[in-house]
Design a protein around this motif. Structure first.
Motif, mmCIF file in Angstrom:
data_model
loop_
_atom_site.group_PDB
_atom_site.id
_atom_site.type_symbol
_atom_site.label_atom_id
_atom_site.label_comp_id
_atom_site.label_asym_id
_atom_site.label_seq_id
_atom_site.Cartn_x
_atom_site.Cartn_y
_atom_site.Cartn_z
ATOM 1 N N CYS A 192 -4.908 -3.741 7.099
ATOM 2 C CA CYS A 192 -4.991 -3.606 5.645
ATOM 3 C C CYS A 192 -4.382 -2.262 5.264
ATOM 4 C CB CYS A 192 -6.441 -3.678 5.164
ATOM 5 S SG CYS A 192 -6.615 -3.390 3.381
ATOM 6 N N LEU A 193 -3.236 -2.304 4.604
ATOM 7 C CA LEU A 193 -2.602 -1.084 4.121
ATOM 8 C C LEU A 193 -3.267 -0.673 2.814
ATOM 9 C CD1 LEU A 193 -0.542 -2.463 6.047
ATOM 10 C CD2 LEU A 193 1.256 -1.524 4.616
ATOM 11 N N VAL A 194 -3.551 0.594 2.675
ATOM 12 C CA VAL A 194 -4.175 1.129 1.462
ATOM 13 C C VAL A 194 -3.203 2.131 0.849
ATOM 14 C CG1 VAL A 194 -6.190 2.278 0.491
ATOM 15 C CG2 VAL A 194 -6.441 0.881 2.569
ATOM 16 N N ASN A 195 -2.633 1.779 -0.303
ATOM 17 C CA ASN A 195 -1.685 2.646 -1.002
ATOM 18 C C ASN A 195 -2.344 3.229 -2.244
ATOM 19 O OD1 ASN A 195 0.414 2.066 0.772
ATOM 20 N ND2 ASN A 195 1.081 0.310 -0.407
ATOM 21 N N ARG A 196 -2.244 4.542 -2.421
ATOM 22 C CA ARG A 196 -2.786 5.192 -3.611
ATOM 23 C C ARG A 196 -1.624 5.713 -4.466
ATOM 24 N NH1 ARG A 196 -7.247 9.851 -3.041
ATOM 25 N NH2 ARG A 196 -5.504 10.994 -2.118
ATOM 26 N N LEU A 211 -1.654 -10.680 1.483
ATOM 27 C CA LEU A 211 -2.574 -10.753 0.345
ATOM 28 C C LEU A 211 -2.757 -9.362 -0.236
ATOM 29 C CD1 LEU A 211 -4.516 -12.882 -1.078
ATOM 30 C CD2 LEU A 211 -6.333 -11.776 0.249
ATOM 31 N N SER A 212 -2.612 -9.239 -1.550
ATOM 32 C CA SER A 212 -2.644 -7.944 -2.227
ATOM 33 C C SER A 212 -3.772 -7.894 -3.247
ATOM 34 C CB SER A 212 -1.294 -7.711 -2.925
ATOM 35 O OG SER A 212 -1.351 -6.595 -3.777
ATOM 36 N N THR A 269 -3.330 -4.237 0.880
ATOM 37 C CA THR A 269 -2.573 -5.407 1.300
ATOM 38 C C THR A 269 -2.990 -5.802 2.709
ATOM 39 O OG1 THR A 269 -0.660 -4.125 2.065
ATOM 40 C CG2 THR A 269 -0.606 -4.934 -0.201
ATOM 41 N N LEU A 270 -3.431 -7.048 2.818
ATOM 42 C CA LEU A 270 -3.906 -7.589 4.083
ATOM 43 C C LEU A 270 -2.794 -8.375 4.751
ATOM 44 C CD1 LEU A 270 -6.418 -7.223 2.128
ATOM 45 C CD2 LEU A 270 -7.575 -8.834 3.631
#
Length: 195
Positions: free
Chosen positions: A99-103, A126-127, A190-191
């Motif tokens: 799971c990408l974590v974008n801030r 999946l977002s 995003t998974l």
């Protein structure tokens, strides 16, 4: 676009609050950092990750790895809410392993790109959007006209089937459109099935 799926308001206000709290708690041990491209140019977004694998970018290239590039520690576990969304919305038989974590804050954006670093391009991406509304752009994998869509806090979308390799990006984030994220901004989760 065929294969692009959109669930506006999929997460209730309380579910958004709970999920954000889990993400921010995870970021205490896996802090947000600013990756650079292989050419050395800093991203405008800050990133971290959840789950067995995290996506990283540095001068050595783009890849998935099991440890945070700054701390060297394993990534925190993925919240159950995210795993359930993946199961319920995509129907994919295997769970996500990254799971990408974008801030996004201030002028942060993300240019049009394709998600190509995963081993199986048949598995969906999946977002989940939390915080300020983003202007999302999407277009066919092989080029051609793009279209824009606003993604608000609690919205979920997926790239599946013919849209899995669609070009997509974030043109801008509408500051102040949500009060969910402390100090403002947008957090996107995003998974994926990296392996």
């Amino acid at each position: 676009m065929e294969g692009f799926r959109f669930w506006p308001g999929a997460l209730s206000a309380s579910a958004q609050t709970e999920l954000l709290a889990e993400v921010l708690a995870a970021a205490e041990t896996a802090p947000f950092y600013r990756p650079v491209t292989p050419g050395g140019r800093p991203f405008s977004v800050e990133m971290t990750g959840l789950g067995p694998l995290g996506w990283v970018s540095d001068r050595a290239g783009y890849r998935y790895q099991p440890t945070h590039p700054v701390t060297g520690a394993p990534w925190p576990s993925m919240p159950q809410t995210l795993r359930h969304l993946w199961r319920d919305l995509t129907g994919w038989p295997e769970p996500p392993d990254a799971c990408l974590v974008n801030r996004y804050r201030g002028p942060a954006r993300m240019g049009l790109h394709q998600d190509l670093d995963e081993r199986d391009h048949g598995a969906p991406v999946l977002s989940v959007s939390l915080g300020d509304t983003a202007v999302f752009r999407i277009g066919p994998a092989g080029g051609g006209p793009t279209r824009s869509l606003r993604l608000a806090s609690g919205d979920v979308c997926a790239l599946t089937g013919p849209a899995r390799l669609a070009r997509h990006g974030i043109d801008r984030v509408i500051a102040g459109s949500s009060g969910l994220v402390p100090d403002g901004g947008r957090i996107n989760l995003t998974l994926r099935r990296a392996l």
